[in-house]
Design an enzyme around this catalytic site. Sequence first.
Site, mmCIF file in Angstrom:
data_model
loop_
_atom_site.group_PDB
_atom_site.id
_atom_site.type_symbol
_atom_site.label_atom_id
_atom_site.label_comp_id
_atom_site.label_asym_id
_atom_site.label_seq_id
_atom_site.Cartn_x
_atom_site.Cartn_y
_atom_site.Cartn_z
ATOM 1 N N GLY B 40 0.830 -1.201 0.000
ATOM 2 C CA GLY B 40 0.000 0.000 0.000
ATOM 3 C C GLY B 40 0.861 1.245 0.000
ATOM 4 O O GLY B 40 1.897 1.293 0.674
ATOM 5 N N ALA B 44 -1.138 5.843 4.783
ATOM 6 C CA ALA B 44 -0.529 4.971 5.782
ATOM 7 C C ALA B 44 0.712 4.282 5.221
ATOM 8 O O ALA B 44 1.776 4.291 5.850
ATOM 9 C CB ALA B 44 -1.554 3.940 6.268
ATOM 10 N N ARG B 330 -22.030 11.774 11.118
ATOM 11 C CA ARG B 330 -22.433 11.160 9.858
ATOM 12 C C ARG B 330 -23.529 10.119 10.002
ATOM 13 O O ARG B 330 -24.467 10.080 9.209
ATOM 14 C CB ARG B 330 -21.220 10.498 9.235
ATOM 15 C CG ARG B 330 -20.239 11.518 8.797
ATOM 16 C CD ARG B 330 -18.987 10.898 8.294
ATOM 17 N NE ARG B 330 -18.127 11.980 7.822
ATOM 18 C CZ ARG B 330 -16.920 11.800 7.351
ATOM 19 N NH1 ARG B 330 -16.404 10.599 7.288
ATOM 20 N NH2 ARG B 330 -16.216 12.833 6.931
ATOM 21 N N GLU B 425 -6.701 2.563 7.131
ATOM 22 C CA GLU B 425 -8.096 2.116 7.122
ATOM 23 C C GLU B 425 -8.191 0.581 7.193
ATOM 24 O O GLU B 425 -9.228 0.037 7.586
ATOM 25 C CB GLU B 425 -8.804 2.646 5.865
ATOM 26 C CG GLU B 425 -10.313 2.494 5.932
ATOM 27 C CD GLU B 425 -11.053 3.156 4.772
ATOM 28 O OE1 GLU B 425 -10.493 4.065 4.129
ATOM 29 O OE2 GLU B 425 -12.202 2.749 4.509
ATOM 30 N N ARG B 435 -16.708 6.780 12.434
ATOM 31 C CA ARG B 435 -15.541 7.656 12.369
ATOM 32 C C ARG B 435 -15.978 9.108 12.213
ATOM 33 O O ARG B 435 -16.860 9.411 11.435
ATOM 34 C CB ARG B 435 -14.647 7.281 11.191
ATOM 35 C CG ARG B 435 -13.495 8.233 10.986
ATOM 36 C CD ARG B 435 -12.555 7.798 9.906
ATOM 37 N NE ARG B 435 -13.088 7.911 8.575
ATOM 38 C CZ ARG B 435 -13.203 9.051 7.892
ATOM 39 N NH1 ARG B 435 -12.856 10.196 8.440
ATOM 40 N NH2 ARG B 435 -13.683 9.039 6.667
HETATM 41 C C1 LIG Z 1 -14.045 10.492 -1.294
HETATM 42 C C2 LIG Z 1 -13.410 10.352 0.043
HETATM 43 C C3 LIG Z 1 -13.131 11.477 0.805
HETATM 44 C C4 LIG Z 1 -12.530 11.353 2.044
HETATM 45 N N1 LIG Z 1 -12.270 12.488 2.759
HETATM 46 C C5 LIG Z 1 -11.653 12.384 3.956
HETATM 47 C C6 LIG Z 1 -11.339 13.544 4.716
HETATM 48 O O1 LIG Z 1 -11.633 14.673 4.311
HETATM 49 N N2 LIG Z 1 -10.707 13.401 5.888
HETATM 50 C C7 LIG Z 1 -10.362 12.175 6.378
HETATM 51 O O2 LIG Z 1 -9.755 12.109 7.428
HETATM 52 N N3 LIG Z 1 -10.636 11.057 5.667
HETATM 53 C C8 LIG Z 1 -11.281 11.130 4.485
HETATM 54 N N4 LIG Z 1 -11.570 9.991 3.785
HETATM 55 C C9 LIG Z 1 -11.080 8.696 4.271
HETATM 56 C C10 LIG Z 1 -9.616 8.547 3.943
HETATM 57 O O3 LIG Z 1 -9.335 9.140 2.704
HETATM 58 C C11 LIG Z 1 -9.157 7.109 3.887
HETATM 59 O O4 LIG Z 1 -9.629 6.412 4.977
HETATM 60 C C12 LIG Z 1 -7.644 7.029 3.909
HETATM 61 O O5 LIG Z 1 -7.100 7.867 2.929
HETATM 62 C C13 LIG Z 1 -7.151 5.617 3.734
HETATM 63 O O6 LIG Z 1 -5.759 5.619 3.612
HETATM 64 P P1 LIG Z 1 -4.935 4.279 3.592
HETATM 65 O O7 LIG Z 1 -3.519 4.670 3.451
HETATM 66 O O8 LIG Z 1 -5.316 3.436 4.725
HETATM 67 O O9 LIG Z 1 -5.446 3.506 2.286
HETATM 68 P P2 LIG Z 1 -5.521 3.919 0.742
HETATM 69 O O10 LIG Z 1 -5.214 5.324 0.492
HETATM 70 O O11 LIG Z 1 -6.808 3.364 0.250
HETATM 71 O O12 LIG Z 1 -4.345 3.123 0.082
HETATM 72 C C14 LIG Z 1 -4.399 1.756 -0.162
HETATM 73 C C15 LIG Z 1 -3.136 1.353 -0.858
HETATM 74 O O13 LIG Z 1 -3.064 -0.043 -0.868
HETATM 75 C C16 LIG Z 1 -2.803 -0.520 -2.160
HETATM 76 N N5 LIG Z 1 -3.446 -1.823 -2.264
HETATM 77 C C17 LIG Z 1 -4.717 -2.169 -1.934
HETATM 78 N N6 LIG Z 1 -4.896 -3.480 -2.121
HETATM 79 C C18 LIG Z 1 -3.738 -3.977 -2.573
HETATM 80 C C19 LIG Z 1 -3.299 -5.262 -2.939
HETATM 81 N N7 LIG Z 1 -4.082 -6.329 -2.847
HETATM 82 N N8 LIG Z 1 -2.030 -5.387 -3.386
HETATM 83 C C20 LIG Z 1 -1.202 -4.316 -3.462
HETATM 84 N N9 LIG Z 1 -1.564 -3.089 -3.097
HETATM 85 C C21 LIG Z 1 -2.809 -2.930 -2.672
HETATM 86 C C22 LIG Z 1 -3.326 0.520 -3.092
HETATM 87 O O14 LIG Z 1 -2.624 0.450 -4.300
HETATM 88 C C23 LIG Z 1 -3.027 1.789 -2.311
HETATM 89 O O15 LIG Z 1 -1.709 2.181 -2.558
HETATM 90 C C24 LIG Z 1 -12.195 10.089 2.543
HETATM 91 C C25 LIG Z 1 -12.481 8.965 1.788
HETATM 92 C C26 LIG Z 1 -13.123 9.083 0.569
HETATM 93 C C27 LIG Z 1 -13.508 7.848 -0.172
#
Ligand SMILES: Cc1cc2nc3c(=O)[nH]c(=O)nc-3n(C[C@H](O)[C@H](O)[C@H](O)COP(=O)(O)OP(=O)(O)OC[C@H]3O[C@@H](n4cnc5c(N)ncnc54)[C@H](O)[C@@H]3O)c2cc1C
Lengths: 257, 637
Positions: B40, B44, B330, B425, B435
């Site tokens: 990922g 994060a 929410r 997440e 959340r």
């Molecule tokens: C439209 C929208 C608006 C939002 N606005 C807000 C906000 O204003 N404030 C807030 O706090 N939160 C907000 N959120 C929530 C927040 O954006 C997400 O919870 C957060 O960005 C998740 O980050 P992450 O690093 O955990 O995962 P992600 O950013 O989803 O990254 C996942 C990563 O894992 C990789 N991956 C996934 N599966 C695999 C696999 N099987 N093999 C290899 N790689 C894989 C992907 O390529 C990606 O790089 C929003 C969410 C959405 C949908």
Amino acid sequence: MNLTLHVWRQKGPHDKGGFETHRMSDVSPDMSFLEMIDVLNETLIAAGKEPIAFDHDCREGICGMCSMVINGRPHGPEKGTTTCQLHMRKFRDGDEITIEPWRAKAFPVLKDLCVDRGAFDRIIQAGGYVSVNTGSVQDANCLPVSKVAADAAFDAATCIGCGACVAACPNGAAMLFVAAKISHLAHLPQGQPERHLRVTAMVEQMDHEAFGHCTNHFECGEACPKDISVENIALLNADYAKGALWAARPKQLSGDG
Amino acid sequence: MKLDAHIPDGPIDEKWDRARFEMKLVNPANKRKFRVIVVGSGLAGASAAASLAELGYAVDCFCFQDSPRRAHSIAAQGGINAAKNYQNDGDSVYRLFYDTVKGGDFRAREANVYRLAQLSVNIIDQCVAQGVPFARDYGGLLDNRSFGGAQVSRTFYARGQTGQQLLLGAYQALSRQIHAGRVTMHTRSEMLDVVVVDGRTRGIITRDLITGKIERHAGDVVLLATGGYSNVFYLSTNAKGCNVTSTVRAWRRGAGFANPCFTQIHPTGIPPHGDHSSKTTLMSESLRNDGRVWVPRNSGDARKPDQIPEAERDYYLERIYPSFGNLVPRDVASRAAKRMCDDGFGVGPSGRGVYLDFGNAIQRLGKDAVAAKYGNLFHMYSKITGSNPYATPMVIYPAPHYTMGGLWVDYDLMSTIPGLFVLGEANFSDHGANRLGASALMQGLADGYFIAPYTVGDYLARVGKSNVTTDHGDFERVEGQVRDRIDGLLSIKGSRSPDSFHQALGRIMWDKCGMARNRDGLHEAIEQIRALKDEFQQNLRVPGSGTDLNQSLEKAGRVQDFLEFAHLMCTDALTREESCGGHFREEYRTPEGEALRRDDDFCHASVWEWQGDNTTPKLHKEALAFEHVHLATRSYK
Ligand SMILES: Cc1cc2nc3c(=O)[nH]c(=O)nc-3n(C[C@H](O)[C@H](O)[C@H](O)COP(=O)(O)OP(=O)(O)OC[C@H]3O[C@@H](n4cnc5c(N)ncnc54)[C@H](O)[C@@H]3O)c2cc1C
Ligand code: SF4
Ligand code: FES
């Protein structure tokens, strides 16, 4: 709406590729362009054929993944709009639409409409950052930034790295993309210490990749879905000239990647 | 499966300091000998990969997009919380902690949330140092806004593109480490399994999405930062590629899955336009700061909104929740919208919508001021719907958005499989059953910049290098299973596409395990999922082969995992016989129709252990103790 699509199909990087024609009926004006392709792909699968490969992810105009040349224009006819945000109400019943991948030497086609944009990542890797490790930073408000500078930095930082600028440029140059990152960091105090190193390193990497040279056609600005201003290119050129002078002096700093 | 959260002793505000002091350190010269796998590159993953590489570890980072900068975090709009109290309006670490525990409806672990609130301030400092262009006031200092139910202004933002700017900051830090040779980046690469040998995580199996090559990667530790599973509903605000594959695969290898039924339905999505809708687009919650939500007072009123006089409008959030009004959290806002539509007051072509009206704000502040705040969102709305929100109210409806459930982790963010850490997440840790807005970005970056770099180091210092290489028999065995699975998908040769299965699954989940759930519906859903799974095994059609770029194959694998996961989600929803946060069980509500929590029986995290195909998973419970924020009914009236 009824439409005729001429879609570029190419099995792999070494395949010659060519257009394939598909007729679509009952396309709803509320569909996005990619939803229209989804529907076409479902009919291809139903007919036992391989669907059209195309890049997309967010479908909100922010990830920069979608990349189609539509009727000769990267991202299609609507100004300031990515392919995924283009909606069918912008077309008319009976239209013929050609769909091609980005065409640029630096972005080789992988399959159908997917291309390899790794060169962009390598340009950022060469210097498109502030060298600061996690931790060891001061309180955020110790560094006031005028609202004007912050807004200018933000405007440049909204580049989504899609590559439409390269696809639109007759020379396949990457100037607008590089200028956007240079300008983002050059407008901020955090970006100053490495300002010259950065521009030199990024431009060197750009020259190293298969991008062409900028001869001021400014097609890039027209195609950019985020309306990144071509004025950033002037800033890039000015900084590069200073950077080149600077780089010619004996090196005193040891840059840590 | 043993659940020990490893919460450090001592007063809550000293726990993290103590934990860090008690951690073992890896000798700086030895760090580069450890291989860290990060799956990922969202907030994060990118922040963890960059920070660990800065410390000197050898990092391999994976993402399925063509560039790490495109992870779904890029789409976050509204902002990121931090207890800076720059506005001098009474915020503090303790208040952010309190709000988050309460907002999560008392289903999160206090110690984790407290640490999150503490670290929030460091995140903003870090991001500013990287050059993240946050909004500023005319004095040049950082601006804040209040967001989603908070009564203090603690949200930092970069117009409506906060996630983009934060992710670019992390991506740039990651890029710097790639350039320095400390991170090897694997783009267009999908993780398909985890390899566990002798009870320790040893690496992963991936598929190169361009060549179809199945690859083995051995590491001393694996970090999953693969995001959430809202796409189990098919239509959600998530990017199309978001999936549950990595966490379901890890679950099948022994990682506990916590609270899968805790999903968040965001109140302000753009309603789908028909059967061909491929996603719902979020309109940021920040819009509720100035927009007013209403429906016509008379059900079935077909007049255009501007022809409905004030007296015939029902600003129902302001009416029912006078002290929070349009800013209720929410889950509360979403359910209220559903109730209005169920009762026949909905608007828009399908009758499943409510108005979000900026008329007052435009009158009060002027069109330009509204445009300066929300211009990009208004622009996006008008592109998608063809309607102009400056002139006519937006029509919005709740949409699946975020998943609080995820792999269970202890205080160190380690799952129940030693050496498998879960960040962002993808884990279950900090948001309980609901959340708060602007808290996911905060959590992803806290996990990646400030927690994992310590706790992963401590783990490595304690257990030492893994001596398992990719020619170990278990790597071969797991690789074989991955290949069999892919071949299985390709060889069914039925007649139905992966997307059509995904859509069908989404409909089941939205109807029966969405905003409101009940016993009978969940039983039905489980039956329907079972039938759909059977049909999938017999009637799936994946054209093409496994040896090149094949997007149908990618989808098929993800849908298969969603099918398995959906069953687990419904099972969890069925056993949680209470309403809390985003989980609303219709049998458990107060006389006014609000959520009825049952603390005596359900003050725990439900953690599911996989028991084999077609076997009911085993439920374990982590009891939650609330020593600081006292269990109370949330009231926003
Ligand atoms: C439209 C929208 C608006 C939002 N606005 C807000 C906000 O204003 N404030 C807030 O706090 N939160 C907000 N959120 C929530 C927040 O954006 C997400 O919870 C957060 O960005 C998740 O980050 P992450 O690093 O955990 O995962 P992600 O950013 O989803 O990254 C996942 C990563 O894992 C990789 N991956 C996934 N599966 C695999 C696999 N099987 N093999 C290899 N790689 C894989 C992907 O390529 C990606 O790089 C929003 C969410 C959405 C949908
Ligand atoms: S400058 Fe514009 S066209 Fe070029 S990559 Fe950035 S957003 Fe795309
Ligand atoms: S799909 Fe993300 S910008 Fe178009």
